[in-house]
Design a protein around this motif. Structure first.
Motif, PDB file in Angstrom:
ATOM      1  N   HIS A 156      31.844  41.684 -16.733  1.00  0.00           N
ATOM      2  CA  HIS A 156      32.908  42.657 -16.997  1.00  0.00           C
ATOM      3  C   HIS A 156      34.059  42.450 -16.015  1.00  0.00           C
ATOM      4  O   HIS A 156      33.835  42.186 -14.831  1.00  0.00           O
ATOM      5  CB  HIS A 156      32.360  44.081 -16.864  1.00  0.00           C
ATOM      6  N   ARG A 179      23.624  42.947 -19.562  1.00  0.00           N
ATOM      7  CA  ARG A 179      24.407  43.607 -20.604  1.00  0.00           C
ATOM      8  C   ARG A 179      25.796  43.983 -20.093  1.00  0.00           C
ATOM      9  O   ARG A 179      25.943  44.480 -18.986  1.00  0.00           O
ATOM     10  CB  ARG A 179      23.663  44.844 -21.127  1.00  0.00           C
ATOM     11  N   ALA A 209      29.719  45.695 -21.319  1.00  0.00           N
ATOM     12  CA  ALA A 209      30.510  46.447 -22.294  1.00  0.00           C
ATOM     13  C   ALA A 209      31.954  45.973 -22.218  1.00  0.00           C
ATOM     14  O   ALA A 209      32.789  46.563 -21.538  1.00  0.00           O
ATOM     15  CB  ALA A 209      30.417  47.946 -22.014  1.00  0.00           C
ATOM     16  N   ASP A 250      29.856  48.720 -27.153  1.00  0.00           N
ATOM     17  CA  ASP A 250      28.458  48.868 -26.754  1.00  0.00           C
ATOM     18  C   ASP A 250      28.101  47.796 -25.736  1.00  0.00           C
ATOM     19  O   ASP A 250      28.726  46.735 -25.667  1.00  0.00           O
ATOM     20  CB  ASP A 250      27.533  48.726 -27.973  1.00  0.00           C
ATOM     21  N   LEU A 251      27.067  48.093 -24.934  1.00  0.00           N
ATOM     22  CA  LEU A 251      26.551  47.089 -24.016  1.00  0.00           C
ATOM     23  C   LEU A 251      25.874  45.989 -24.828  1.00  0.00           C
ATOM     24  O   LEU A 251      24.938  46.257 -25.580  1.00  0.00           O
ATOM     25  CB  LEU A 251      25.549  47.716 -23.043  1.00  0.00           C
ATOM     26  N   TRP A 252      26.354  44.767 -24.711  1.00  0.00           N
ATOM     27  CA  TRP A 252      25.774  43.655 -25.463  1.00  0.00           C
ATOM     28  C   TRP A 252      25.218  42.632 -24.483  1.00  0.00           C
ATOM     29  O   TRP A 252      25.631  42.550 -23.327  1.00  0.00           O
ATOM     30  CB  TRP A 252      26.808  43.028 -26.379  1.00  0.00           C
ATOM     31  N   CYS A 264      38.162  51.575 -24.120  1.00  0.00           N
ATOM     32  CA  CYS A 264      37.710  51.191 -22.783  1.00  0.00           C
ATOM     33  C   CYS A 264      38.624  51.816 -21.741  1.00  0.00           C
ATOM     34  O   CYS A 264      39.840  51.617 -21.759  1.00  0.00           O
ATOM     35  CB  CYS A 264      37.710  49.664 -22.651  1.00  0.00           C
TER      36      CYS A 264
END
Length: 326
Positions: free
Chosen positions: A247, A313, A315, A305-307, A286
């Motif tokens: 992120h 994971r 987002a 969504d958290l992928w 976001c």
């Protein structure tokens, strides 16, 4: 079965300016014996999320969750008696500032023994002996003498060790450490972290470590959850998050840390531009997009969504698009 399971936790606080959305849809789990570090800037919702577990939120705060379970107990439906039996017993908290957490009117011994006497059928002598043993394990010398002292007679490092000992009096399954090294010098910080790590290993406890110091995380955590504006934006094994942060916010935090051997004296460190958004407003998309160099129009439409990305994971729509394109 996970020791702790949180699904879609939200915390709203009414204010004079409107409804503050302090925590927005946080989901995570924690296994026995593991350490989860929750990191992020001040105001990101880290401490409130932990206080929600123990039902110690401000009186006006509204807590909601699809699931909030600890060791099989539904914390959303627990009675006040059940919650009192859990707090300080099966789950304990090391608060951020020990001087304001310890009662200045009572001795260290009185406060340590009270925890065990409240939850266990033991004599005061047995409680005192356990208090002395835990103070010694926390690295406090002349522990028997310290029991007769008051909080103001101890240094900040010693008070923090007392708080750690107090949290361990009933051998809890979970310890929540909220910024346990704040306001301590670097040497004392390292000592406190070593004490926490050693005691956790000895007693087999799970731990939630709340901090803004990524250096602390690297030394003690198994898994990391990065929070921004009340949401989790990245989660996963600490090693993965540190080596391949997915992120933009996590990468921004990493850039703010001086790197030994690479960062030259006097060299300007990285910084994240802009400000944290106002959480009183109804946010769309976001929350980091105004500070992000990779944002695009789709980032303002919905929160991703958290992928799964490289075993952890994230987002982030930008990273997800790159993954799909690959």
């Amino acid at each position: 079965m996970a020791l702790l399971e949180i699904q879609n936790l939200t915390i709203d606080i009414p204010t004079s300016g409107g409804l503050l959305h302090a925590v927005r849809g946080v989901s995570l789990s924690l296994e026995r014996g593991k350490t989860l570090a929750i990191v992020g800037e001040s105001g990101s919702g880290k401490s409130l999320s932990s206080l929600a577990l123990m039902d110690l939120l401000p009186r006006r705060a509204v807590r909601r969750a699809d699931a909030l379970r600890f060791n099989g107990v539904d914390l959303m439906c627990a009675t006040e008696r059940q919650k009192q039996d859990l707090r300080g017993n099966r789950m304990a908290m090391i608060f951020q500032e020990p001087m304001t957490s310890l009662n200045p009117a009572f001795t260290i011994g009185d406060q340590l023994c009270e925890v065990l006497l409240r939850h266990r059928k033991v004599s005061r002598t047995e409680a005192r002996d356990r208090a002395v043993m835990l103070l010694e394990k926390a690295g406090i010398t002349s522990a028997g003498t310290r029991l007769g002292q008051y909080p103001h007679q101890l240094s900040g490092g010693l008070r923090q060790r007392v708080m750690i000992s107090m949290a361990l009096m009933c051998e809890p399954d979970l310890i929540i450490a909220d910024e346990p090294t704040t306001a301590l010098d670097v040497t004392i910080q390292a000592q406190i972290l070593r004490v926490l790590r050693d005691l956790q290993s000895e007693f087999g406890m799970a731990m939630i470590l709340i901090t803004h110091d990524l250096g602390v995380v690297a030394r003690i955590a198994d898994d990391v959850g990065v929070m921004y504006a009340g949401r989790l934006v990245e989660t996963g094994p600490a090693a993965k998050v540190f080596t391949t942060p997915g992120h933009p916010y996590t990468r921004g935090l990493m850039d703010c840390i001086p790197t030994p051997g690479r960062t030259k004296p006097g060299e300007r460190l990285g910084a994240i531009p802009g400000q944290v958004p106002n959480l009183v407003e109804e946010l769309r998309g976001c929350a980091f997009r105004e500070r992000c160099g990779q944002s695009r129009s789709a980032c303002g439409e919905s929160f991703p969504d958290l992928w799964l990305a490289d075993d952890h994971r994230v987002a982030c729509l930008s990273g997800q698009s790159a993954e799909n394109a690959a």
